[in-house]
Design an enzyme around this catalytic site. Structure first.
Site, short mmCIF file in Angstrom:
data_model
loop_
_atom_site.label_atom_id
_atom_site.label_comp_id
_atom_site.label_asym_id
_atom_site.label_seq_id
_atom_site.Cartn_x
_atom_site.Cartn_y
_atom_site.Cartn_z
N GLY A 44 131.01 -36.78 7.44
CA GLY A 44 131.10 -35.49 8.12
C GLY A 44 131.66 -35.62 9.52
N GLY A 45 131.83 -36.84 9.97
CA GLY A 45 132.37 -37.03 11.32
C GLY A 45 131.40 -36.63 12.41
CB SER A 46 127.96 -35.53 12.42
OG SER A 46 127.25 -36.43 11.59
CB ILE A 83 128.37 -45.82 0.56
CG1 ILE A 83 127.74 -47.00 1.29
CG2 ILE A 83 127.40 -45.20 -0.44
CD1 ILE A 83 126.75 -46.60 2.38
NE ARG A 103 127.71 -31.32 22.24
CZ ARG A 103 127.79 -32.34 21.41
NH1 ARG A 103 127.34 -33.51 21.77
NH2 ARG A 103 128.34 -32.18 20.21
CE1 TYR A 133 117.74 -37.02 18.67
CE2 TYR A 133 117.44 -35.40 20.40
CZ TYR A 133 118.20 -35.94 19.39
OH TYR A 133 119.44 -35.40 19.09
#
Lengths: 538, 538
Positions: free
Chosen positions: A126-128, A262, A392, A454
């Site tokens: 997903g390119g995240s 994968i 963000r 986090y």
């Protein structure tokens, strides 16, 4: 299918969900000292990219795109510094080509060609990535191909007896759930990136998911995996458990595309929960809140949700604004009512001085008539969680610095780590930006021997220097983590950005084994050069 | 300490617990066709071993023994074929030396010398391997040293905050528990070999333990490990969880001494359970019993015990003699009462036609006045479980063939696998031995996607051919497992005996990575040659 939404090439998620200029201004006004106008979003059609350095052979050309929009949208992940660089039109590292394999044979063919042609291959789900996991400039290679697996998007089989599903690696969270839902199943893995990340990406990066305890990483749900490497395809048997040598799957879990691609996995799936309960509790003091969470983590109750928000995080997400710590607890089951478990959790929270909020006596009764949570704090938190990446990006356009990092450490070190991160990061932010910043924290996952905190950082960037300023702030954060021997990443992976901290943390002997494995499986060193290990000198 | 008991050099456990000649005769009389007298136990002082081929340098001599009893007791593990060969005085593979390091520096020194001297090093914990894990004849090497870690037997630190303990690899089960008990803790890992196996052995072989669900292998309790390899010491950080690359610990878990020597580990420990409940249920049919166990395994209730005995196994262990399947269920907690969980388990058993035995209504009440089980079937089973290895040796002395093997497979294949193993093994036994045998089964561990069946075989051996006969029987068993794609081992490890099945099961690509890792960490190939991978040609 009609009504196709378009992904943002430069920022998070859907293009039409991005903040408008007006929203950027309004949101940015909450932080003093930001830019007076948002960065304009570059016109994707006017992107000035270098000509591709390489060309695929004719047989592969149907899979390949060198369209500027494809190349631009595959240049970076979605870290703050990625968004800033995209907004500023800094796309020097754009891949030469983007390959869209439709099946495993296509993947094999791309790797074969790339091995011969000395072209680097960067697997792309997903390119995240927020750690530079999909970004490679290609130095020392004849070119770079971004290998986008999004066409491998199907649930191929559902096995109700063993409660497992064979799922292609390019399936995004929602598509995967859509294919499991008609049969009453769910993978129930919900990283914050859920909507815009894929199963293969989760596996390659050891993604952290829905469950706050017990089965925190995607790793625990893998029954078998299929991985294409330059020397052949690896497929582990479908086994519920095995003690036959070191686990093959565990080598590929977290391999970040450096050992293979994968292509599919048999995943352990869940029946959809029928019984769910959720509450929140507030604590005046960090020490007592942490003691409650520690007791919960060591109790064996294993709640699905157990997230502790510090006062700043609680205020930011709208769950509590009065300087208290907020603990959000949730239990769920597809099999049996969970009221007893919830009662035990509530008892623990109260025993440590927690005030259980919005929990009327009836809400802990045996009634499961309304399985959804009635707890507003939890609902607010969830909504903020999903909206956060768009906010963000909105602030980034105003030159606000908004970024996160996560770690895990043992219980005895969590308070000192929290204090040092919040205090020292405050000082670093002031020094780097010349203005006070904000550092919030939540515990996203907890274990018997420690939590995974986090951290969210907000700071006032200086137009044009935002990424460099963040890099300085992040380097200080990594130093603090190393000092406390807290992991460089709990579930964001290593990529290229975390390499310095990873090199300090990883045993040298294991580095030698990993390097040797890489050389054995990818002799030409084409696979995602620079993640986990240094890119080979060529 | 006085009153020291002596370990048997040829068979299981304590010398004084072995069956007497009379007991062998009496026990053997239950199986028609056995020998008329037990094998005599060879006199350890009269063993005729070949002279050691190698000599340690002076600095290492204080650690080394070449005493025949030491060499003999380190020649084999405790498989049936090991016991038979020891009884028959076949000790050609005896190591030249046995090293007893007292600390990690000693281990480093032994590996350094062995690397230079081209001496093979076979790490040795309790020596309870049943797969040829500690047996090496030394072909191609200047000699063989058995590296006995039993002097590294201490719990070095107990960390109550994080509920973890730093434990040396040579600590045997009882000693380790003795050191944790005064502080109220337990590792709660009870393989059948518990009394005669070590933490390091459990880690190196991915031992299966106390918990029938969820945390079945020792792997899940590892916080960090320290491993001496010929190229250096690997130590992972103490982390509750991490997503930083492939897990370093998972490479060494299951490495069976081929990649390094585990010297210590931080292990997640438990508070001693305060609440325990146990029941058993009987089922007339396999299909319904398996359906009950599958529902339990998929329920999320995660009972500590969930063992299903087939009618033969139930009869053998004295839990039930009427041809029914027996399910033994147990729940436990250090934190909260477990009656509710037990009630849910009982409901499941009943819903699938199970008759819950010896469970008076009061026994499922909230009362926890008597936390110990009151269930006689469970108690009988446990007693038989611990006595079994001595009985095995007694029958071995009468030339009875008594051995076990275990596997794991998915739920959809378990009935066919069970039928094939019991039927085909019966035929093979009849063919090999000329007499009918007995094959029993129990499920020792269960997962949402399948169970781990454990098979016990009894057959009439022919004096002098017992080991060869068992090898033929076992080869047939391995073929059946491979045909069903069931794992070659769930928790007995690969060693040398399971290599053929392991080679079929393990993806070739992973074999390449493992081979490369081995070459990187053990360039001279001295570590346990022949386990997991072929011994190098020299």
């Amino acid at each position: 299918m009609g009504n196709q939404r378009t992904r943002s090439w430069w920022g998070w998620g859907w293009e039409d969900a991005a903040f408008s200029d007006e929203e950027c201004l309004a949101y940015g006004a909450r932080m003093p000292g930001l830019a007076s106008a948002p960065y304009p979003v570059p016109d994707a059609r006017a992107l000035d990219l270098a000509a591709p350095r390489t060309k695929a052979p004719q047989s592969l050309q149907p899979l390949m795109s060198d369209a500027p929009l494809d190349r631009a949208s595959h240049t970076y992940g979605k870290a703050y510094r990625d968004v800033i660089r995209a907004l500023r039109g800094q796309l020097d590292a754009a891949p030469d080509l983007v390959a869209y394999p439709s099946d495993e044979a296509d993947v094999v063919n791309v790797l074969d060609w790339a091995t011969t042609a000395e072209v680097a291959v960067v697997p792309f789900g997903g390119g995240s990535s927020v750690v530079g996991g999909v970004e490679f400039s290609g130095e020392g290679y004849a070119g770079v191909v971004s290998l986008d697996l999004s066409r491998l998007d199907r649930v191929l089989e559902i096995d109700p007896v063993n409660r497992a599903a064979r799922i292609q690696a390019g399936a995004f969270g929602p598509a995967l759930e859509d294919q499991l839902r008609p049969d009453g199943y769910t993978l129930r893995h919900y990283p914050q990136s859920f909507e815009f990340s894929t199963l293969g990406g989760w596996l390659a990066t050891r993604s952290g998911g829905h469950y706050a305890t017990l089965h925190t990483h995607i790793d625990d749900f893998v029954e078998s995996m299929r991985v294409v490497t330059p020397v052949g395809i690896s497929e582990s048997w479908r086994l519920p458990g095995s003690g036959a040598g070191p686990s093959p799957d565990r080598l590929f879990l977290g391999s970040e595309g450096a050992l293979g691609v994968i292509t599919e996995a048999w995943m352990r799936i869940q029946q959809r929960p029928q019984f769910r309960r959720s509450v929140s509790a507030v604590f005046a003091e960090a020490t007592r809140a942490l003691a409650a969470v520690r007791e919960i983590a060591q109790s064996g109750l294993n709640p699905a949700n157990c997230r502790l928000l510090d006062p700043g995080e609680a205020a930011m997400s709208g769950t509590s604004g009065d300087g208290q710590w907020v603990l959000v607890l949730g239990v769920e089951s597809a099999h049996h009512p969970v009221d007893d478990a919830l009662n035990l959790l509530v008892e623990i929270a109260r025993a440590h001085g927690g005030t259980v909020a919005t929990l009327a006596p009836s809400a802990v009764s045996a009634s499961e008539a309304k399985p959804e949570t009635r707890d507003q704090a939890a609902a607010n938190w969830r909504s903020a969680f999903l909206r956060m990446p768009y906010a963000r990006d909105g602030l980034a356009r105003m030159s606000g610095i908004v970024e996160t990092f996560e770690t895990a450490t043992t219980w005895d070190r969590i308070e000192a780590l929290y204090d040092d991160v919040t205090t020292e990061m405050g000082e670093v932010i002031a020094k780097v930006t010349g203005a006070p910043g904000r550092v919030n924290c939540r515990l996203t996952h907890v274990y018997p021997d420690g939590p995974a905190p986090y951290f969210s950082v907000m700071a006032t960037g200086r137009r044009g220097s935002e990424a460099a300023m963040w890099d300085d702030i992040k380097a200080a954060a990594m130093d603090i983590l190393t000092r406390h021997r807290a992991t460089v990443t709990h579930h964001h992976a290593v990529g290229r950005d975390h390499r310095p901290g990873y090199d300090r943390q990883r045993p040298d002997v294991f580095a030698a084994a990993l390097t040797a494995s890489k050389a054995a499986l990818d002799p030409a060193g084409i696979l995602n050069p620079g993640v986990l290990l240094p890119a080979p000198k060529r």
